[in-house]
Design an enzyme around this catalytic site. Structure first.
Site, PDB file in Angstrom:
ATOM      1  N   GLY A   7       0.974  -1.073   0.040  1.00  0.00           N
ATOM      2  CA  GLY A   7       0.008   0.063   0.037  1.00  0.00           C
ATOM      3  C   GLY A   7       0.716   1.234   0.137  1.00  0.00           C
ATOM      4  O   GLY A   7       1.924   0.943   0.225  1.00  0.00           O
ATOM      5  N   GLY A   8       0.236   2.447  -0.213  1.00  0.00           N
ATOM      6  CA  GLY A   8       0.845   3.612  -0.268  1.00  0.00           C
ATOM      7  C   GLY A   8       1.235   4.278   1.141  1.00  0.00           C
ATOM      8  O   GLY A   8       0.841   3.484   2.129  1.00  0.00           O
ATOM      9  N   SER A  11      -1.405   4.509   4.143  1.00  0.00           N
ATOM     10  CA  SER A  11      -2.579   3.759   3.644  1.00  0.00           C
ATOM     11  C   SER A  11      -3.378   2.757   4.828  1.00  0.00           C
ATOM     12  O   SER A  11      -4.567   2.253   4.539  1.00  0.00           O
ATOM     13  CB  SER A  11      -2.320   3.038   2.527  1.00  0.00           C
ATOM     14  OG  SER A  11      -1.508   1.950   2.766  1.00  0.00           O
ATOM     15  N   GLY A  12      -2.721   2.566   6.037  1.00  0.00           N
ATOM     16  CA  GLY A  12      -3.419   1.515   7.017  1.00  0.00           C
ATOM     17  C   GLY A  12      -2.700   0.162   6.793  1.00  0.00           C
ATOM     18  O   GLY A  12      -2.972  -0.725   7.523  1.00  0.00           O
ATOM     19  N   HIS A  49       4.421   3.337  15.535  1.00  0.00           N
ATOM     20  CA  HIS A  49       3.990   1.980  15.422  1.00  0.00           C
ATOM     21  C   HIS A  49       4.358   0.989  16.495  1.00  0.00           C
ATOM     22  O   HIS A  49       3.622   0.038  16.882  1.00  0.00           O
ATOM     23  CB  HIS A  49       5.311   1.255  14.220  1.00  0.00           C
ATOM     24  CG  HIS A  49       4.854   1.717  12.717  1.00  0.00           C
ATOM     25  ND1 HIS A  49       4.615   0.659  12.005  1.00  0.00           N
ATOM     26  CD2 HIS A  49       4.803   2.865  12.014  1.00  0.00           C
ATOM     27  CE1 HIS A  49       4.010   1.249  10.855  1.00  0.00           C
ATOM     28  NE2 HIS A  49       4.622   2.510  10.714  1.00  0.00           N
ATOM     29  N   ARG A  50       5.260   1.493  17.398  1.00  0.00           N
ATOM     30  CA  ARG A  50       5.217   0.769  18.854  1.00  0.00           C
ATOM     31  C   ARG A  50       4.068   0.949  19.653  1.00  0.00           C
ATOM     32  O   ARG A  50       3.285  -0.188  20.148  1.00  0.00           O
ATOM     33  CB  ARG A  50       6.301   1.374  19.601  1.00  0.00           C
ATOM     34  CG  ARG A  50       7.635   1.206  19.452  1.00  0.00           C
ATOM     35  CD  ARG A  50       8.721   1.575  20.232  1.00  0.00           C
ATOM     36  NE  ARG A  50       9.971   1.053  19.728  1.00  0.00           N
ATOM     37  CZ  ARG A  50      11.181   2.000  19.990  1.00  0.00           C
ATOM     38  NH1 ARG A  50      11.053   3.308  20.391  1.00  0.00           N
ATOM     39  NH2 ARG A  50      12.259   1.407  19.316  1.00  0.00           N
ATOM     40  N   ARG A  53       1.201  -1.558  18.082  1.00  0.00           N
ATOM     41  CA  ARG A  53       1.259  -2.864  18.500  1.00  0.00           C
ATOM     42  C   ARG A  53       1.091  -3.138  19.962  1.00  0.00           C
ATOM     43  O   ARG A  53       1.393  -4.265  20.343  1.00  0.00           O
ATOM     44  CB  ARG A  53       2.573  -3.512  17.830  1.00  0.00           C
ATOM     45  CG  ARG A  53       3.892  -3.151  18.092  1.00  0.00           C
ATOM     46  CD  ARG A  53       5.025  -3.817  17.635  1.00  0.00           C
ATOM     47  NE  ARG A  53       6.185  -3.366  17.844  1.00  0.00           N
ATOM     48  CZ  ARG A  53       6.926  -2.370  17.206  1.00  0.00           C
ATOM     49  NH1 ARG A  53       6.434  -1.726  16.201  1.00  0.00           N
ATOM     50  NH2 ARG A  53       8.276  -2.140  17.801  1.00  0.00           N
ATOM     51  N   GLU A  62      14.821  -5.209  16.361  1.00  0.00           N
ATOM     52  CA  GLU A  62      15.081  -4.328  15.405  1.00  0.00           C
ATOM     53  C   GLU A  62      16.449  -4.943  14.411  1.00  0.00           C
ATOM     54  O   GLU A  62      17.544  -5.264  14.886  1.00  0.00           O
ATOM     55  CB  GLU A  62      15.787  -3.084  15.988  1.00  0.00           C
ATOM     56  CG  GLU A  62      14.589  -2.280  16.766  1.00  0.00           C
ATOM     57  CD  GLU A  62      14.817  -1.115  17.445  1.00  0.00           C
ATOM     58  OE1 GLU A  62      15.956  -0.285  16.853  1.00  0.00           O
ATOM     59  OE2 GLU A  62      13.906  -0.620  18.197  1.00  0.00           O
TER      60      GLU A  62
END
Length: 176
Positions: A7-8, A11-12, A49-50, A53, A62
């Site tokens: 996805g772009g 975009s989810g 992002h952390r 999740r 990482e």
């Protein structure tokens, strides 16, 4: 099982990928992060992002380079690789990256990850539609990412594209 989510930007796709992994990996989940925290924008994205999740039972590792050399302490129900675009950029442009061997190095790393889990979900980027002219090194990156996406989609059990937050099937297999 291999699932590819593309996805772009914004975009989810990451949220969809996490949900898909959680649906297929009952307990032990590994989040394999490839973004290097260069600058405030990257650090902000990593923090987002952390937060996404949090509470989903992910262990985070990482690993911006050399997936094939990654030694994991155990086998996982599921691994989420976030994301292929960052990994390729790292391998091509980082001083210690694989450079011309990036394509093969990344595919070997993904095969290694598949040996370490029941379900592997890979997030990648759709960056091919703008039609803008770019410098030669950027064109090389775009072409390599396209080749990686095509190779992984051919191997995938399922592939999806996130468009405006909606997950659209590209290829469906056992994930329905």
């Amino acid at each position: 099982m291999l699932i590819l989510v593309t996805g772009g930007s914004a975009s989810g796709k990451s949220a969809h990928a996490e949900r898909l992994l959680c649906e297929h990996a009952a307990s032990s989940r590994l989040y394999l992060a490839t973004m290097q925290p260069f600058g405030a924008a990257a650090q902000k994205r990593i923090a987002r992002h952390r937060a996404l999740r949090q509470g989903k039972g992910f262990q985070t590792v990482e690993r911006p380079l050399n997936l094939a050399g990654l030694e994991l302490p155990r086998r996982y129900d599921g691994i989420l690789l976030e994301d292929l675009g960052n990994l390729l950029a790292n391998e091509l442009f980082a001083p210690e990256g694989a450079k011309d061997a990036a394509f093969g190095s990344i595919l070997a790393g993904i095969e290694r990850l598949q040996d370490c889990c029941e379900t592997l979900v890979i997030v990648t980027n759709e960056i091919f539609s703008d039609g803008l002219p770019y410098p030669a090194e950027t064109v090389r990156y775009i072409e390599l990412l396209g080749r990686l996406n095509a190779a992984l989609c051919a191997r995938a059990d399922a592939a999806y594209e996130s468009v405006c937050g909606i997950l659209l099937p590209i290829k469906e297999g056992e994930t329905q």
